[in-house]
Design an enzyme around this catalytic site. Structure first.
Site, PDB file in Angstrom:
ATOM      1  N   TYR A 191       0.404   4.727   0.335  1.00  0.00           N
ATOM      2  CA  TYR A 191      -0.393   5.908   0.697  1.00  0.00           C
ATOM      3  C   TYR A 191       0.509   6.975   1.347  1.00  0.00           C
ATOM      4  CZ  TYR A 191      -5.216   4.060   0.099  1.00  0.00           C
ATOM      5  OH  TYR A 191      -6.415   3.601  -0.389  1.00  0.00           O
ATOM      6  N   SER A 192       1.073   6.617   2.531  1.00  0.00           N
ATOM      7  CA  SER A 192       1.772   7.616   3.351  1.00  0.00           C
ATOM      8  C   SER A 192       3.046   8.118   2.702  1.00  0.00           C
ATOM      9  CB  SER A 192       2.131   7.009   4.709  1.00  0.00           C
ATOM     10  OG  SER A 192       1.000   6.444   5.298  1.00  0.00           O
ATOM     11  N   SER A 227      -4.337   6.991  12.940  1.00  0.00           N
ATOM     12  CA  SER A 227      -3.988   7.014  14.371  1.00  0.00           C
ATOM     13  C   SER A 227      -5.240   7.132  15.251  1.00  0.00           C
ATOM     14  CB  SER A 227      -3.038   8.179  14.665  1.00  0.00           C
ATOM     15  OG  SER A 227      -3.770   9.391  14.630  1.00  0.00           O
ATOM     16  N   GLN A 269       0.844  -1.203   0.000  1.00  0.00           N
ATOM     17  CA  GLN A 269       0.000   0.000   0.000  1.00  0.00           C
ATOM     18  C   GLN A 269       0.881   1.256   0.000  1.00  0.00           C
ATOM     19  OE1 GLN A 269      -1.913   0.754   3.787  1.00  0.00           O
ATOM     20  NE2 GLN A 269      -3.684   1.708   2.828  1.00  0.00           N
ATOM     21  N   GLU A 275      -5.900   9.260  17.555  1.00  0.00           N
ATOM     22  CA  GLU A 275      -6.420  10.636  17.664  1.00  0.00           C
ATOM     23  C   GLU A 275      -7.312  10.947  16.460  1.00  0.00           C
ATOM     24  OE1 GLU A 275      -3.274   9.736  18.078  1.00  0.00           O
ATOM     25  OE2 GLU A 275      -2.966  10.160  20.198  1.00  0.00           O
ATOM     26  N   GLU A 313      -9.851  -1.548   5.840  1.00  0.00           N
ATOM     27  CA  GLU A 313      -8.592  -1.752   6.559  1.00  0.00           C
ATOM     28  C   GLU A 313      -8.813  -1.688   8.069  1.00  0.00           C
ATOM     29  OE1 GLU A 313      -5.611   1.159   5.565  1.00  0.00           O
ATOM     30  OE2 GLU A 313      -4.071   0.170   6.761  1.00  0.00           O
TER      31      GLU A 313
END
Ligand code: FAD
Length: 391
Positions: free
Chosen positions: A128-129, A375, A126, A377, A244
């Site tokens: 993405y980040s 995350s 993946q 948060e 996910e």
């Protein structure tokens, strides 16, 4: 806790239970139980065993080669799989890309990739980040510029899990810089063996190589590898993330982990007495059991949603937050129970009981589970907005 299953569901449960009893190799079960890392070959071998039995793409509909099970059957399967001590056969192709291709892919993409995912012929990662684009994913910068029939890709992706094992990557790229950030993102499939790709390892805090940074330097990707339309990537990315998150929670596996820990507390000793005789430890075990019960109720709420044909909404965020916190607290419990053995690092059974050999490695790695897949948060922000109506 029990659900009132129908007669057919009970028969199905028995069928799955028997299959795992007869087909789960003892060494795979043992490795999974003590938290030892699996090699790529070991993972693929187990995935192929599941695949041959029709137990790999378990969430897929029949028209794409899946079993077409109901949400309850999928729940039964996962509970039985975990209770048998079998690893999940983690595949980003099955859980993430498959549903995306079914919903947004061209017929050619479906025909090419779905059977290969089902038969474990491809390993997907993946993309993405990026450095500077994690929670704020829409700010991603990796650029794809159309040149004839190909996109030319430049940029970098980070934290790419098993990018070094993967032969293919589903990736978010920027195809337009002159519009609202989200609208300039596209979803594309990249061959990891293409010229211009450099995969560099990141060794995580457990001392293992799971993660990578991937660099793209003028990588040419055929235009037909675009999934959906140009600029539709953000919609697709959000669709994929719900799948996910629900998976990451790992409720069934935490239940097995907990019951193994409870058993260990009876069989392992400290200062000549079974661990369970320690009042503080008993309290912690009871606390974990209560948290697990609450977690299972949340799991049932997402199950009820899917069974009723509704996509799980903020419940999947709640489940991710609580499911990953539970994984972390169970790993803490194991480290506490290990006592001095928690100092053991990359050793064997001559040094510590097998059950404690990987306790600290797992404890360390699981610090990441409240970060990956979005995350804690950020999940709490989702819940605040969607469930509580807060802005
Ligand atoms: C083990 C591991 C595996 C991963 N695998 C993959 C992978 O295979 N592919 C992939 O693409 N990515 C992967 N990731 C990346 C992961 O998705 C990101 O790490 C995650 O989205 C967080 O982004 P970040 O690391 O940039 O942290 P940041 O977004 O910089 O966040 C830093 C801190 O700020 C907090 N924060 C950020 N925004 C807000 C907000 N709006 N409100 C409140 N708090 C906020 C975060 O919660 C966090 O505590 C992986 C990460 C890890 C650790």
């Amino acid at each position: 806790m029990n659900i009132d299953y129908t007669k057919e569901e009970l028969e199905f449960q028995q069928e799955v239970r028997t299959w795992f009893k007869e087909n789960l190799p003892e060494d795979v079960k043992r490795k999974h139980q003590i938290g030892a890392p699996f090699s790529k070959d070991e993972t693929v071998a187990w995935q192929k065993t599941l695949s041959k039995a029709g137990y790999f793409v378990v969430g897929w509909p029949e028209e794409h080669g899946g079993p077409g099970w109901t949400a309850t059957q999928r729940y039964i399967f996962d509970s039985e799989r975990a209770a048998a001590g079998a690893p999940v056969g983690m595949s980003m192709g099955v859980i993430m890309l498959g549903p995306v291709l079914m919903a947004f892919g061209t017929q050619e993409q479906k025909d090419l990739y779905l059977p290969r995912i089902k038969d474990c012929d491809d390993w997907w990662c993946q993309g993405y980040s990026e450095p500077g684009a994690g929670s704020d994913l829409a700010s991603l910068k990796t650029q794809a510029v159309l040149d004839g029939d190909e996109y030319v890709i430049n940029g970098t992706k980070i934290w790419t899990t098993y990018g070094h094992h993967a032969n293919l990557c589903f990736c978010l790229v920027r195809t337009d810089n002159d519009c609202k950030q989200q609208l300039g993102i596209s979803f594309i499939l990249i061959d990891m063996e293409a010229e211009g790709i450099d995969v560099r390892p990141i060794i995580s805090i457990d001392g293992e190589h799971h993660l990578n940074q991937v660099f793209f330097d003028d990588v040419r990707v055929p235009k037909k590898n675009l999934v959906g339309a140009e600029g539709q990537g953000w919609t697709i990315a959000k669709y994929l993330l719900t799948h996910e998150r629900t998976t990451i929670a790992g409720v069934a596996d935490s239940k097995l982990n907990f019951s193994n820990l409870k058993e260990l507390a009876k069989t392992q000793t400290a200062n000549g007495a079974p661990l369970i005789e320690d009042e503080q430890l008993r309290l912690k075990i009871a606390e974990e059991e209560i948290k697990l019960l609450a977690l299972e109720y949340t799991n049932f709420r997402t199950l009820a949603d899917t069974a009723a044909g509704r996509a799980p909404g903020p419940e999947s965020s709640l489940l991710k937050v609580k499911g990953t916190e539970t994984q972390q607290s169970l790993s803490e419990l194991r480290v506490e129970m290990a006592g001095n053995y928690a100092y053991v690092w990359k050793a064997d059974e001559t040094v510590a009981p097998a059950e404690f050999l990987h306790a600290t490695e797992q404890y360390n790695f699981l610090r990441a589970c409240t970060i990956y897949g979005g995350s804690t948060e950020v999940q709490k922000n989702v819940v605040a907005k969607m469930l509580l109506g807060l802005k």
